[in-house]
Design an enzyme around this catalytic site. Structure first.
Site: not given
Ligand code: ZN
Length: 193
Positions: A135, A177-178, A181
């Protein structure tokens, strides 16, 4: 009468703040004036607090602004810059708490970077698989995370047109993953030891 006017004014201010970028967001979007934006890092305390926050949705009014065009241009420049060389980036990583991500579409010819507004995973399919992740906000580290290999994604494009898309493989992993966030979740929270 005066009270009514004051109430109406407060309501208008509340509505307009909620529908457009705030002046603080504007400052971050134009900060430095170059292409690459400063990426928030968990090594920094105030960045870390921001990275752990929930993001607000983007409105149709916002995508028509110069601020939005500039944020789009700079987020794409940031993730593709040689110093970061990422495959995806979320708006909180550049200090903007809005539901926006850019993802490299390895499932398309030429693996282009695309921009997604208010993305939501509607369905996850199949078994989870373990894979390596890193990341931009967690420097000098990689880890193993279990992710679904197939998802149904709901989002709006840069014209605010709604879409529903089925995505598989590594690109589906990047989206998970995004989108994590956007609710303050980092891959290190899900890491398998
Ligand atoms: Zn990330």
């Amino acid at each position: 009468m005066r009270r009514i006017i004051t109430t109406l004014f407060s309501f208008f201010v509340f509505i307009s703040c909620g529908r457009s970028f705030t002046s603080k967001e504007r400052d971050v979007i134009f900060q430095g004036g170059g292409d690459v934006m400063q990426v928030m890092s968990i090594a920094n305390r105030s960045d870390s607090l921001l990275l752990r926050s929930r993001c607000l949705p983007v409105t149709e009014q916002m995508v028509k602004t110069n601020e939005f065009s500039e944020l789009r241009r700079r987020m794409l420049a940031t993730v593709q810059s040689p110093e970061h060389d990422g495959v995806g980036i979320a708006a909180p990583q550049v200090g903007i708490l809005r539901q926006i991500v850019a993802v490299q579409r390895f499932d398309k010819d030429g693996a282009p970077f695309e921009f997604f507004i208010n993305p939501k995973i509607k369905t996850c399919m199949g078994a989870k698989q373990l894979g390596g992740e890193g990341c931009l906000s967690v420097p000098n580290r990689r880890g193993e995370v279990e992710r679904f290999q197939k998802i149904v994604l709901q989002y709006r494009d840069a014209e605010f047109t709604p879409h529903l898309d089925t995505i598989e493989g590594f690109t589906a992993v990047i989206f998970q993953h995004e989108i994590d966030h956007l609710r303050g979740v980092l891959y290190i929270d899900k890491e398998q030891n």
